[in-house]
Design a protein around this motif. Structure first.
Motif, PDB file in Angstrom:
ATOM      1  N   LEU A  24       0.821  -1.204   0.000  1.00  0.00           N
ATOM      2  CA  LEU A  24       0.000   0.000   0.000  1.00  0.00           C
ATOM      3  C   LEU A  24       0.855   1.254   0.000  1.00  0.00           C
ATOM      4  O   LEU A  24       1.891   1.323   0.669  1.00  0.00           O
ATOM      5  N   THR A  25       0.445   2.241  -0.766  1.00  0.00           N
ATOM      6  CA  THR A  25       1.048   3.557  -0.671  1.00  0.00           C
ATOM      7  C   THR A  25       0.476   4.246   0.570  1.00  0.00           C
ATOM      8  O   THR A  25      -0.447   3.729   1.221  1.00  0.00           O
ATOM      9  N   ASN A  26       0.993   5.426   0.900  1.00  0.00           N
ATOM     10  CA  ASN A  26       0.423   6.172   2.021  1.00  0.00           C
ATOM     11  C   ASN A  26      -1.052   6.502   1.774  1.00  0.00           C
ATOM     12  O   ASN A  26      -1.887   6.375   2.683  1.00  0.00           O
ATOM     13  N   ASP A  27      -1.333   6.947   0.553  1.00  0.00           N
ATOM     14  CA  ASP A  27      -2.736   7.224   0.211  1.00  0.00           C
ATOM     15  C   ASP A  27      -3.560   5.948   0.279  1.00  0.00           C
ATOM     16  O   ASP A  27      -4.713   5.959   0.722  1.00  0.00           O
ATOM     17  N   GLY A  28      -2.966   4.843  -0.177  1.00  0.00           N
ATOM     18  CA  GLY A  28      -3.664   3.566  -0.170  1.00  0.00           C
ATOM     19  C   GLY A  28      -3.997   3.092   1.233  1.00  0.00           C
ATOM     20  O   GLY A  28      -5.086   2.563   1.492  1.00  0.00           O
ATOM     21  N   ALA A  29      -3.050   3.290   2.164  1.00  0.00           N
ATOM     22  CA  ALA A  29      -3.262   2.866   3.547  1.00  0.00           C
ATOM     23  C   ALA A  29      -4.394   3.660   4.191  1.00  0.00           C
ATOM     24  O   ALA A  29      -5.227   3.120   4.936  1.00  0.00           O
ATOM     25  N   GLU A  30      -4.434   4.964   3.895  1.00  0.00           N
ATOM     26  CA  GLU A  30      -5.506   5.797   4.436  1.00  0.00           C
ATOM     27  C   GLU A  30      -6.850   5.389   3.821  1.00  0.00           C
ATOM     28  O   GLU A  30      -7.851   5.271   4.529  1.00  0.00           O
ATOM     29  N   PHE A  31      -6.844   5.181   2.504  1.00  0.00           N
ATOM     30  CA  PHE A  31      -8.088   4.789   1.825  1.00  0.00           C
ATOM     31  C   PHE A  31      -8.598   3.448   2.351  1.00  0.00           C
ATOM     32  O   PHE A  31      -9.810   3.251   2.497  1.00  0.00           O
ATOM     33  N   LEU A  32      -7.684   2.530   2.670  1.00  0.00           N
ATOM     34  CA  LEU A  32      -8.070   1.203   3.142  1.00  0.00           C
ATOM     35  C   LEU A  32      -8.889   1.277   4.436  1.00  0.00           C
ATOM     36  O   LEU A  32      -9.825   0.494   4.634  1.00  0.00           O
ATOM     37  N   LEU A  33      -8.553   2.236   5.308  1.00  0.00           N
ATOM     38  CA  LEU A  33      -9.308   2.388   6.558  1.00  0.00           C
ATOM     39  C   LEU A  33     -10.776   2.697   6.275  1.00  0.00           C
ATOM     40  O   LEU A  33     -11.682   2.114   6.869  1.00  0.00           O
ATOM     41  N   TYR A  34     -11.008   3.632   5.361  1.00  0.00           N
ATOM     42  CA  TYR A  34     -12.386   3.976   4.992  1.00  0.00           C
ATOM     43  C   TYR A  34     -13.075   2.829   4.264  1.00  0.00           C
ATOM     44  O   TYR A  34     -14.268   2.567   4.474  1.00  0.00           O
ATOM     45  N   ALA A  35     -12.331   2.153   3.393  1.00  0.00           N
ATOM     46  CA  ALA A  35     -12.899   1.043   2.617  1.00  0.00           C
ATOM     47  C   ALA A  35     -13.380  -0.075   3.544  1.00  0.00           C
ATOM     48  O   ALA A  35     -14.460  -0.641   3.340  1.00  0.00           O
TER      49      ALA A  35
END
Length: 308
Positions: free
Chosen positions: A57-68
Motif C-alpha cells: 500500500l502507498t500512504n494514500d492507499g493505507a488511508e483509503f483502506l481504513l475507509y474502505a
C-alpha cells in the motif's frame, strides 16, 4: 466506485498479491488489475506500489483502506441482518377492511413459513387507514372494495396515494345476521324488513365519508344504527341486539363460527343492490414480494378464483 471494487482493494491489501487475490475472488488477474486502475483513476491517487515481490500500500492507499474497510464492513452487517439468510426478522403486513376471508387467507399464508423468522402483521382497520398503510409501506398489501357508488372517489384517492387496485371478485350484497334472528330464515331480505332492527356499521373515524363506508347504502337514513370498531364487537351486537349489517356474503365460518347467516339482499326502486368489486391494492409500479405473492394466491384460493 463500487462495493465490488472495495472488496478487491481489501483482499489485495490482505494477500499482498494481485495473483493470490484474483484466486480468492474468482476473477482473472487482468480483470482485477483493470478494476484497481479504474478506481485509482476515479480517485486520483495511487493505491498500491507494484514490484516483482508483490504489492504494498502507498500512504494514500493505507488511508483509503481504513475507509474502505469501514464502508464494506457496514455493507456486510446489512447483509447479515437483511440478506436471504439474515438474522433480522423479515416483515410483512396486510391492512384490510373487516373481512374474515382476508384474515383466513393470512392464516393460510403464514402457516407456510417459519414464523420465528418473520414479523407478520394483519390489520383490520378503517378504509382510510388501509390506503394510508399501503401508501406509507406500513403494509405491503391492502384489501378493500369498490362499487358504482364509491368508485370515482376511491380511485381518485388511490391515485393520489400512489396505489393501484387489482380486482379479484364481484359480489352482490348480503344481509349478515345472527342465525336466530327473526329474518334469518328468509330467502331474501328487503330494506323495509330491516327497519325494526339496528343497522351495524364499522366506524370510519374523523374521515367518515360515505365513500369510506364498508357497507352499501351508506347514505340511507337508518332509524337505528350502531357503529363498531372491530368484527368481534359487531358479531356480539348481532346476537345481543338482533343487529344486522350489509356485506359481501363471503363468510369464513372457521373464524366467525357457524352462529351467523348471510341472506341475499333484495333491492327495490329506492334501495338498489350494489356490486361490490373486492380486490387488493399495492403501491403503483411495485411487484409484491415472495410473501405478498403467496398471500394473494391464498386470497384467490379461498375466493375460488382460477387464473387463466
Amino acid at each position: 466506485m463500487t462495493l465490488t471494487q472495495l472488496n478487491y482493494i481489501i483482499t489485495i491489501a490482505e494477500t499482498k498479491s494481485i495473483n493470490k487475490a484474483a484466486e480468492l475472488l474468482y476473477v482473472s488477474q487482468p480483470s482485477l488489475t483493470s478494476a484497481v486502475q479504474e478506481l485509482e483513476k476515479e480517485l486520483g491517487i495511487i493505491l498500491f506500489n507494484r514490484s516483482g515481490r508483490g504489492v504494498t500500500l502507498t500512504n494514500d492507499g493505507a488511508e483509503f483502506l481504513l475507509y474502505a474497510k469501514q464502508l464494506y464492513g457496514q455493507y456486510e452487517t446489512i447483509l447479515e441482518k437483511y440478506g436471504e439468510n439474515g438474522s433480522l426478522k423479515k416483515k410483512f403486513g396486510v391492512s384490510t377492511q373487516h373481512y374474515s376471508f382476508a384474515v383466513k387467507a393470512f392464516v393460510d399464508m403464514a402457516k407456510q413459513f417459519d414464523m420465528s423468522k418473520y414479523e407478520f402483521a394483519i390489520r383490520e382497520t378503517k378504509t382510510a387507514e388501509v390506503i394510508s398503510d399501503v401508501s406509507t409501506m406500513k403494509s405491503e398489501i391492502g384489501v378493500l372494495y369498490l362499487s358504482e357508488f364509491n368508485r370515482k372517489s376511491m380511485e381518485k384517492l388511490l391515485r393520489s396515494a400512489g396505489l393501484e387496485f387489482h380486482h379479484l371478485i364481484d359480489c352482490q350484497a348480503y344481509v349478515y345476521l345472527w342465525k336466530n334472528h327473526p329474518l334469518a330464515k328468509e330467502e331474501s331480505i328487503s330494506f323495509s324488513q330491516l327497519s325494526d332492527y339496528p343497522c351495524l356499521a364499522f366506524e370510519q373515524g374523523d374521515n367518515s365519508s360515505f365513500y369510506f363506508a364498508e357497507e352499501i347504502l351508506s347514505t340511507n337514513e337508518y332509524p337505528r344504527i350502531i357503529r363498531a370498531n372491530d368484527r368481534a364487537t359487531m358479531l356480539n351486537l348481532m346476537v345481543g341486539l338482533n343487529g344486522y349489517t350489509l356485506c359481501s356474503g363471503i363468510i369464513c365460518e372457521e373464524l366467525n363460527g357457524n352462529e351467523f347467516a348471510a341472506v341475499p339482499f333484495r333491492d327495490d326502486e329506492e334501495n338498489h343492490n350494489s356490486v361490490m368489486k373486492i380486490g387488493y391494492v399495492v403501491r403503483k409500479n411495485t411487484m409484491p414480494g415472495k410473501v405478498g405473492k403467496m398471500y394473494i394466491e391464498a386470497l384467490k384460493k379461498y375466493l375460488g378464483i382460477i387464473d387463466n
